[in-house]
Design an enzyme around this catalytic site. Structure first.
Site, PDB file in Angstrom:
ATOM      1  N   LYS A   1       0.847  -1.201   0.000  1.00 46.26           N
ATOM      2  CA  LYS A   1       0.000   0.000   0.000  1.00 46.26           C
ATOM      3  C   LYS A   1       0.874   1.239   0.000  1.00 46.26           C
ATOM      4  O   LYS A   1       1.525   1.569   0.981  1.00 46.26           O
ATOM      5  CB  LYS A   1      -0.904   0.043   1.238  1.00 46.26           C
TER       6      LYS A   1
ATOM      7  N   GLU B   1       9.168   1.051  11.060  1.00 45.51           N
ATOM      8  CA  GLU B   1      10.256   2.014  10.871  1.00 45.51           C
ATOM      9  C   GLU B   1       9.623   3.388  10.989  1.00 45.51           C
ATOM     10  O   GLU B   1       8.876   3.811  10.098  1.00 45.51           O
ATOM     11  CB  GLU B   1      10.886   1.856   9.476  1.00 45.51           C
TER      12      GLU B   1
ATOM     13  N   CYS C   1      13.783  10.437   7.025  1.00 47.48           N
ATOM     14  CA  CYS C   1      13.603   9.938   8.401  1.00 47.48           C
ATOM     15  C   CYS C   1      14.846  10.163   9.236  1.00 47.48           C
ATOM     16  O   CYS C   1      14.759  10.459  10.418  1.00 47.48           O
ATOM     17  CB  CYS C   1      13.187   8.479   8.395  1.00 47.48           C
TER      18      CYS C   1
ATOM     19  N   GLU D   1       9.387  15.406  15.961  1.00 43.19           N
ATOM     20  CA  GLU D   1       9.797  15.427  14.559  1.00 43.19           C
ATOM     21  C   GLU D   1       8.930  16.424  13.790  1.00 43.19           C
ATOM     22  O   GLU D   1       7.713  16.464  13.970  1.00 43.19           O
ATOM     23  CB  GLU D   1       9.595  14.031  13.966  1.00 43.19           C
TER      24      GLU D   1
HETATM   25  P1  NAD Z   1       1.922   8.146   7.866  1.00 44.20           P
HETATM   26  O1  NAD Z   1       2.050   7.263   9.055  1.00 44.20           O
HETATM   27  O2  NAD Z   1       0.873   9.174   7.873  1.00 44.20           O
HETATM   28  O3  NAD Z   1       1.639   7.278   6.552  1.00 44.20           O
HETATM   29  C1  NAD Z   1       2.448   6.182   6.209  1.00 44.20           C
HETATM   30  C2  NAD Z   1       1.585   5.131   5.555  1.00 44.20           C
HETATM   31  O4  NAD Z   1       0.638   4.664   6.495  1.00 44.20           O
HETATM   32  C3  NAD Z   1       0.796   5.644   4.354  1.00 44.20           C
HETATM   33  O5  NAD Z   1       0.746   4.655   3.355  1.00 44.20           O
HETATM   34  C4  NAD Z   1      -0.586   5.862   4.942  1.00 44.20           C
HETATM   35  O6  NAD Z   1      -1.631   5.761   4.014  1.00 44.20           O
HETATM   36  C5  NAD Z   1      -0.663   4.722   5.939  1.00 44.20           C
HETATM   37  N1  NAD Z   1      -1.654   4.948   6.985  1.00 44.20           N
HETATM   38  C6  NAD Z   1      -2.098   6.130   7.463  1.00 44.20           C
HETATM   39  N2  NAD Z   1      -3.053   5.921   8.406  1.00 44.20           N
HETATM   40  C7  NAD Z   1      -3.185   4.584   8.529  1.00 44.20           C
HETATM   41  C8  NAD Z   1      -4.011   3.742   9.339  1.00 44.20           C
HETATM   42  N3  NAD Z   1      -4.896   4.240  10.207  1.00 44.20           N
HETATM   43  N4  NAD Z   1      -3.868   2.410   9.217  1.00 44.20           N
HETATM   44  C9  NAD Z   1      -2.963   1.880   8.357  1.00 44.20           C
HETATM   45  N5  NAD Z   1      -2.202   2.618   7.545  1.00 44.20           N
HETATM   46  C10 NAD Z   1      -2.302   3.959   7.631  1.00 44.20           C
HETATM   47  O7  NAD Z   1       3.362   8.761   7.624  1.00 44.20           O
HETATM   48  P2  NAD Z   1       3.796   9.727   6.430  1.00 44.20           P
HETATM   49  O8  NAD Z   1       3.369  11.084   6.797  1.00 44.20           O
HETATM   50  O9  NAD Z   1       3.405   9.160   5.135  1.00 44.20           O
HETATM   51  O10 NAD Z   1       5.384   9.586   6.522  1.00 44.20           O
HETATM   52  C11 NAD Z   1       6.157  10.389   7.297  1.00 44.20           C
HETATM   53  C12 NAD Z   1       6.659   9.633   8.502  1.00 44.20           C
HETATM   54  O11 NAD Z   1       7.400   8.477   8.109  1.00 44.20           O
HETATM   55  C13 NAD Z   1       7.641  10.444   9.313  1.00 44.20           C
HETATM   56  O12 NAD Z   1       7.345  10.313  10.673  1.00 44.20           O
HETATM   57  C14 NAD Z   1       8.987   9.823   9.000  1.00 44.20           C
HETATM   58  O13 NAD Z   1       9.974   9.979   9.953  1.00 44.20           O
HETATM   59  C15 NAD Z   1       8.624   8.401   8.809  1.00 44.20           C
HETATM   60  N6  NAD Z   1       9.652   7.722   8.005  1.00 44.20           N
HETATM   61  C16 NAD Z   1      10.437   6.804   8.636  1.00 44.20           C
HETATM   62  C17 NAD Z   1      11.445   6.149   7.929  1.00 44.20           C
HETATM   63  C18 NAD Z   1      12.311   5.112   8.592  1.00 44.20           C
HETATM   64  O14 NAD Z   1      12.919   4.313   7.900  1.00 44.20           O
HETATM   65  N7  NAD Z   1      12.382   5.079   9.898  1.00 44.20           N
HETATM   66  C19 NAD Z   1      11.628   6.422   6.575  1.00 44.20           C
HETATM   67  C20 NAD Z   1      10.810   7.385   5.968  1.00 44.20           C
HETATM   68  C21 NAD Z   1       9.804   8.015   6.701  1.00 44.20           C
END
Ligand code: NAD
Length: 495
Positions: free
Chosen positions: A189, A265, A300, A399
């Site tokens: 997804k 992650e 990240c 963050e």
């Molecule tokens: P997010 O959690 O909003 O979304 C990530 C994914 O989760 C998307 O595909 C989204 O549709 C899905 N999602 C959202 N709500 C959900 C739910 N209720 N149930 C299941 N899935 C759901 O995060 P984002 O804004 O897309 O990404 C930014 C975040 O990701 C930041 O906090 C960043 O630090 C983190 N990040 C971490 C790494 C790492 O390797 N540690 C790498 C890149 C980004």
């Protein structure tokens, strides 16, 4: 690196309306739902995406399960899987420019970085795990009485991969490549706002010969498709990258359903610790700026906290500000651009609110803190440096995921370590010093899965990417990733 005219030739290419990729076929959402894909470059609509329902997510899981159980991939000879995955990596590599430009139009990353971090990294990742496909195996245990105990390493089944928008191809490949190399089936997804390059990746996977149903891609809302995946009783493993808030939900979904394994992650608030005796303060200043401003801070492992020894504070911070002000923020598809667009209006508003709050909590905004290039219709923010950020301030603890650097001074190594560990996160960080003992001491004391000495942002598929504390659990990249996608089974045999 391609030339500018090659990039320009692709910048306005028409993008067809996209469907869901389930069981090797492109299908519409069962209720006909669609969503616009909006470009952060200028706010224009690029195309539309199918907006899946929970039932569509279920159909993708069924397709993945059927493929896993009939063995079309899971029981294919590992060497044959390797050949297909190598072909897949070749296709990603040969379509690198197309994939990079498509991704940049969708998520706003500057093209120079996108080329390396997206198709470049995805191809390297798929190739690395292709090579592993016929090299991971079981063991024969050294039992005390010589009884035969076979330890098999088996594919687990159906992997649900949920990924964010900042580096969709790279992070997507970190999940799907080891999962597929081990013989699993995958339901992927993408984030709502950055799915285009992953949908194209699915086409390349099919062209490479990955059998139907083995890789499925379902676009739609997190709280609908992601929740349906999280609660689905027939997904065995969830591999997630994204925010801590969503990570928490996934753990709940798992507990409420089949206790599927959840590997998270998550985010970071990584400290870049600069001592006065750093071997090259100019290099440290450049790295401090790069570490937070590239991809508009939407990384990240961004070094979002600069901790500077008090004796060099003013001069060092002056230099970082100078570098920030010299960066070209603009059209992410121009090779002259250093920093591209912020991903969305919501992200931009959040960044600006975080700066306002930092100001209210006593921080001094030395540069940036504002939206720029508004006339473009896109979302751009000036690289921002906030000084004198108290360790208790929100900007020191939470963050932002934007181009906002929080600066705090320290007196000695003990204070630097305490500041570095003063958040809920433990993802990355760096120490700049010529003192080898201090480098060892501080890197061992700072909680984080990826630390650096006199450099920042080192990355390669051969090394693990793992978070500590609330930055997550489980490992992406390296051979260690197979722990997530395989089970160990022991068989005792009486001879
Ligand atoms: P997010 O959690 O909003 O979304 C990530 C994914 O989760 C998307 O595909 C989204 O549709 C899905 N999602 C959202 N709500 C959900 C739910 N209720 N149930 C299941 N899935 C759901 O995060 P984002 O804004 O897309 O990404 C930014 C975040 O990701 C930041 O906090 C960043 O630090 C983190 N990040 C971490 C790494 C790492 O390797 N540690 C790498 C890149 C980004």
């Amino acid at each position: 690196m391609p030339a500018q005219p090659e990039i320009d030739a692709l910048r306005d290419a028409a993008i067809p309306d996209r469907a869901l990729f389930i069981g090797g076929r492109w299908v519409q959402a069962s209720d006909g739902g669609r969503r616009d894909a909006v470009s952060p470059i200028d706010g224009a609509t690029l195309t539309t995406l199918a907006e899946a329902t929970a039932a569509d997510a279920g159909a993708a899981v069924r397709a993945a399960r059927a493929a896993f159980e009939d063995g079309r991939w899971s029981r294919m000879a590992p060497m044959a899987r390797k050949t297909v995955l190598h072909r897949f990596a070749d296709l990603v590599q040969s379509h690198a420019l197309e994939l990079a430009v498509l991704g940049v139009r969708d998520n706003g990353t500057e093209i120079g970085m996108a080329l390396k971090a997206e198709p470049g990294s995805a191809a390297a990742t798929i190739r690395f795990y292709a090579e592993c496909a016929d090299k991971i195996g079981g063991e024969i245990a050294p039992t005390p009485d010589g009884t035969l105990a076979l330890v098999h390493r088996e594919a687990i089944g159906v992997v649900g991969a949920i990924v964010p928008w900042n580096f969709p191809l790279m992070i997507g490949a970190w999940k799907i490549a080891p999962a597929l190399a081990a013989g699993n089936s995958v339901v992927l997804k993408p984030a709502e706002s950055a799915a285009l390059s992953l949908l194209r990746l699915a086409e390349l996977a099919q062209e490479a010969g990955i059998p139907d149903g083995v890789l499925n891609v379902v676009t739609g809302a997190g709280p609908v498709v992601g929740e349906a995946m999280g609660l689905h009783p027939d997904i065995d493993v969830l591999a997630f990258t994204g925010s801590g808030a969503t990570g928490r939900r996934l753990l709940e979904y798992s507990a409420r359903s089949n206790m599927k394994r959840c590997y998270l992650e998550l985010g970071g608030k990584s400290p870049n610790i600069v001592f006065a005796n750093a071997p090259d303060l100019e290099e440290a200043a450049q790295a401090a700026a790069n570490g937070i401003f590239r991809n508009s801070g939407q990384v990240c492992i961004a070094g979002s906290r600069l901790l500077v020894e008090n004796s060099i504070h003013d001069e060092f911070v002056r230099r970082v500000v100078e570098i920030a002000e010299g960066l070209t923020v603009g059209d992410p598809l121009s090779l002259d651009t250093d920093i591209g667009a912020v991903h969305s209006q919501a992200q931009l508003s959040g960044n600006l609110a975080a700066v306002d709050k930092a100001r209210n909590e006593g921080g001094t905004v030395l540069t940036g803190g504002k939206r720029i290039r508004e006339d473009s219709g896109g979302y751009y923010m000036a690289p921002t440096v906030v000084d004198r950020v108290a360790p208790t301030a929100a900007l020191a603890r939470n963050e932002v995921f934007g181009p906002v650097l929080a600066v705090t001074g320290f007196a000695d190594a003990d204070e630097a370590i305490a500041l570095a560990n003063g958040t809920d996160y433990g993802l990355s960080g760096a120490v700049w010093t010529a003192d080898l003992s201090a480098a060892h001491r501080v890197t061992r004391a700072v909680k984080g899965g990826l630390l650096h000495v006199n450099t920042y942002g080192g990355s390669d598929i051969t090394v693990p990417m793992a978070g500590m504390k609330q930055s997550g659990n489980g490992v992406d990249k390296s051979m260690h990733a197979f722990e997530k996608y395989t089970d160990l089974k022991t068989v005792w045999m009486k001879l």
